[in-house]
Motif scaffolding. Structure first.
Motif, PDB file in Angstrom:
ATOM      1  N   THR A 218       0.985  -0.699  -0.129  1.00 34.60           N
ATOM      2  CA  THR A 218      -0.213  -0.148   0.054  1.00 34.60           C
ATOM      3  C   THR A 218       0.712   0.779   0.267  1.00 34.60           C
ATOM      4  N   SER A 219       1.518   0.903   0.916  1.00 36.46           N
ATOM      5  CA  SER A 219       2.858   2.868   0.632  1.00 36.46           C
ATOM      6  C   SER A 219       4.190   2.729   0.372  1.00 36.46           C
ATOM      7  N   GLY A 220       4.564   0.880  -0.315  1.00 34.40           N
ATOM      8  CA  GLY A 220       5.244   1.103  -0.827  1.00 34.40           C
ATOM      9  C   GLY A 220       6.827   0.752  -0.122  1.00 34.40           C
ATOM     10  N   ALA A 221       6.444   1.282   1.351  1.00 31.74           N
ATOM     11  CA  ALA A 221       7.954   0.950   1.733  1.00 31.74           C
ATOM     12  C   ALA A 221       8.155  -0.763   2.181  1.00 31.74           C
ATOM     13  N   MET A 222       9.346  -0.482   2.063  1.00 30.17           N
ATOM     14  CA  MET A 222      10.340  -1.555   2.241  1.00 30.17           C
ATOM     15  C   MET A 222      10.246  -1.961   3.751  1.00 30.17           C
ATOM     16  N   LEU A 223      10.027  -3.057   4.823  1.00 25.71           N
ATOM     17  CA  LEU A 223       9.316  -2.509   6.013  1.00 25.71           C
ATOM     18  C   LEU A 223      10.953  -3.515   5.998  1.00 25.71           C
ATOM     19  N   HIS A 224      11.630  -4.623   6.059  1.00 30.47           N
ATOM     20  CA  HIS A 224      13.360  -5.577   6.426  1.00 30.47           C
ATOM     21  C   HIS A 224      13.314  -6.159   5.279  1.00 30.47           C
TER      22      HIS A 224
END
Length: 304
Positions: A218-224
């Motif tokens: 959804t955000s396109g963020a890399m989490l890990h």
């Protein structure tokens, strides 16, 4: 100690894929003999033989079982082309629909959590189908490059089936928003080997030879970034998406570096290292705090 040795495919025909039914009571195998066999998991008895005839299918090479266990879909080859067959799992196993992909070899099949939609992938495009009508509902085209020797190698449904994520070895990962009819991209810095949905939300795990990256679609963020597994051959996730495991079995690795690494997907923390594994990683069984990873010749319990 083996419980059953299942014999039913033609002598010399390679078994290409096996899937366990979500209910755990049956499994299905497909092979080069153009036959799918549904087995009773407890007794090893043949329940159904899914045969379409050599004039239409020369080989079954993919299989996926829908969540209710009432239908399954197989990828088939015929006369140098490929298609898919939707089967009923009731009675004698009737073929409900025979589908021909508009272009290229079916390299992957994946199911949507909606219980009806499934996706097939060729080299450059992905097609969505209805298992009920047998019709193609959408083509997802134009997101991946045309580099020689690359093709779509991963499909994942996320956000309750409202998004499809596809991957290719040209380093591209595409998020297709089906409702908005838009697409966006995730940036990887290595050859992508596949993508797996972390069920129950909008996260995916994208993996290459040396790293698994958890993304929020959804955000396109890399989490890990999950590292330390060596040369990754295959990954598996638990049914809730809470646990990710990677098998690093490879003839190019020293024996002491071969094994399976298990992570907590929400924190990125390594939960366990399972050494001395030289076989494929199979899907998890058990949820959510005592997940069993079946690798090599043993079942390893991962406690969280």
């Amino acid at each position: 100690q083996p419980l059953h040795t299942l014999r039913g495919h033609a002598p010399g025909a390679e078994v290409l894929e096996v899937q366990v039914f979500p209910q755990g009571d049956r499994l299905v195998s497909v092979g080069q003999d153009a036959v799918g066999i549904v087995w009773d998991a407890s007794s090893g008895e043949v329940l159904q033989r899914l045969e379409q005839g050599a004039d239409w299918a020369q080989s079954h090479y993919h299989v996926r079982v829908f969540r209710d266990g009432g239908r399954l879909v197989t990828g088939v080859s015929y006369r140098g082309e490929s298609g898919a067959i939707v089967w009923s799992c009731a009675g004698r196993g009737q073929a409900l629909h025979r589908l021909r992909q508009p272009e290229g070899w079916i390299r992957l099949i994946e199911l949507s959590p909606d219980g009806d939609t499934f996706a097939t992938a060729g080299a450059r495009s992905t097609w969505l189908w209805s298992a009920t009508s047998g019709r193609c509902t959408r083509e997802l085209a134009g997101g991946h490059g045309v580099t020689a020797g690359t093709w779509i190698n991963g499909i994942a449904f996320v956000a309750n089936g409202s998004k499809v994520v596809t991957s290719s070895r040209d380093w591209s990962v595409v998020i297709w928003d089906l409702a908005a009819e838009t697409r966006s991209f995730l940036r990887m810095d290595a050859d992508v080997l596949g993508v797996v949905a972390l069920h129950g939300g909008d996260r995916v795990a994208v993996f290459s030879l040396e790293v698994i990256v958890i993304w929020n679609t959804t955000s396109g963020a890399m989490l890990h970034r999950l590292t330390g597994a060596g040369r990754i051959q295959r990954i598996s996730v638990s049914a809730s998406g809470a646990v990710v495991a990677a098998c690093s079995s490879s003839t190019v690795l020293p024996r002491e570096q071969q094994g399976t690494t298990v992570w907590d997907s929400t924190t990125g923390r390594v939960l366990q290292w399972l050494p001395d594994v030289d076989s494929d990683l199979w899907p998890f069984a058990g949820e959510p705090r005592a997940c069993s990873v079946t690798v090599g010749v043993g079942d390893y319990q991962v406690s969280r």
